[in-house]
Design a protein around this motif. Structure first.
Motif, short mmCIF file in Angstrom:
data_model
loop_
_atom_site.label_atom_id
_atom_site.label_comp_id
_atom_site.label_asym_id
_atom_site.label_seq_id
_atom_site.Cartn_x
_atom_site.Cartn_y
_atom_site.Cartn_z
N UNK A 13 116.15 -45.94 13.27
CA UNK A 13 114.79 -45.77 12.75
C UNK A 13 113.76 -45.99 13.85
N UNK A 14 114.00 -46.96 14.74
CA UNK A 14 113.08 -47.20 15.85
C UNK A 14 113.05 -46.01 16.81
N UNK A 15 114.21 -45.42 17.04
CA UNK A 15 114.27 -44.25 17.91
C UNK A 15 113.54 -43.08 17.26
N UNK A 16 113.77 -42.84 16.00
CA UNK A 16 113.11 -41.74 15.30
C UNK A 16 111.60 -41.96 15.23
N UNK A 17 111.18 -43.21 15.15
CA UNK A 17 109.75 -43.53 15.12
C UNK A 17 109.06 -43.10 16.41
N UNK A 18 109.76 -43.17 17.54
CA UNK A 18 109.22 -42.72 18.82
C UNK A 18 108.80 -41.25 18.70
#
Length: 81
Positions: A13-18
């Motif tokens: 989720x943190x990667x996709x948030x980027x």
């Protein structure tokens, strides 16, 4: 049994948030790695896995380069259904 190796310190989720927060439609592996604070190789492996599960898409650029994008983020950014 889970995947062998180190436990990810950054969630998917943190990667996709980027990608959701980026003003660029595509990002390089190095850009993502810098943003999430992990090595380039680790970022590449994570991005590849997210591509395999359909969360991201990738296009090779030249011999060793690649760009990545989130179809969902692009649809939201440009109001595409």
């Amino acid at each position: 049994m889970g995947d062998p190796g180190r436990k990810p310190t950054v969630s998917d989720e943190e990667i996709l948030y980027v990608f959701q927060q980026s003003s660029d439609p595509v990002l390089t592996t190095s850009e993502v790695a810098e943003e999430i604070g992990i090595g380039r190789r680790g970022a590449f492996d994570r991005l590849r896995k997210l591509t395999e599960d359909g969360s991201l898409e990738m296009k090779k650029i030249g011999e060793t380069g690649a760009v990545w994008w989130s179809p969902k983020a692009l649809r939201e950014q440009y109001s595409i259904k």
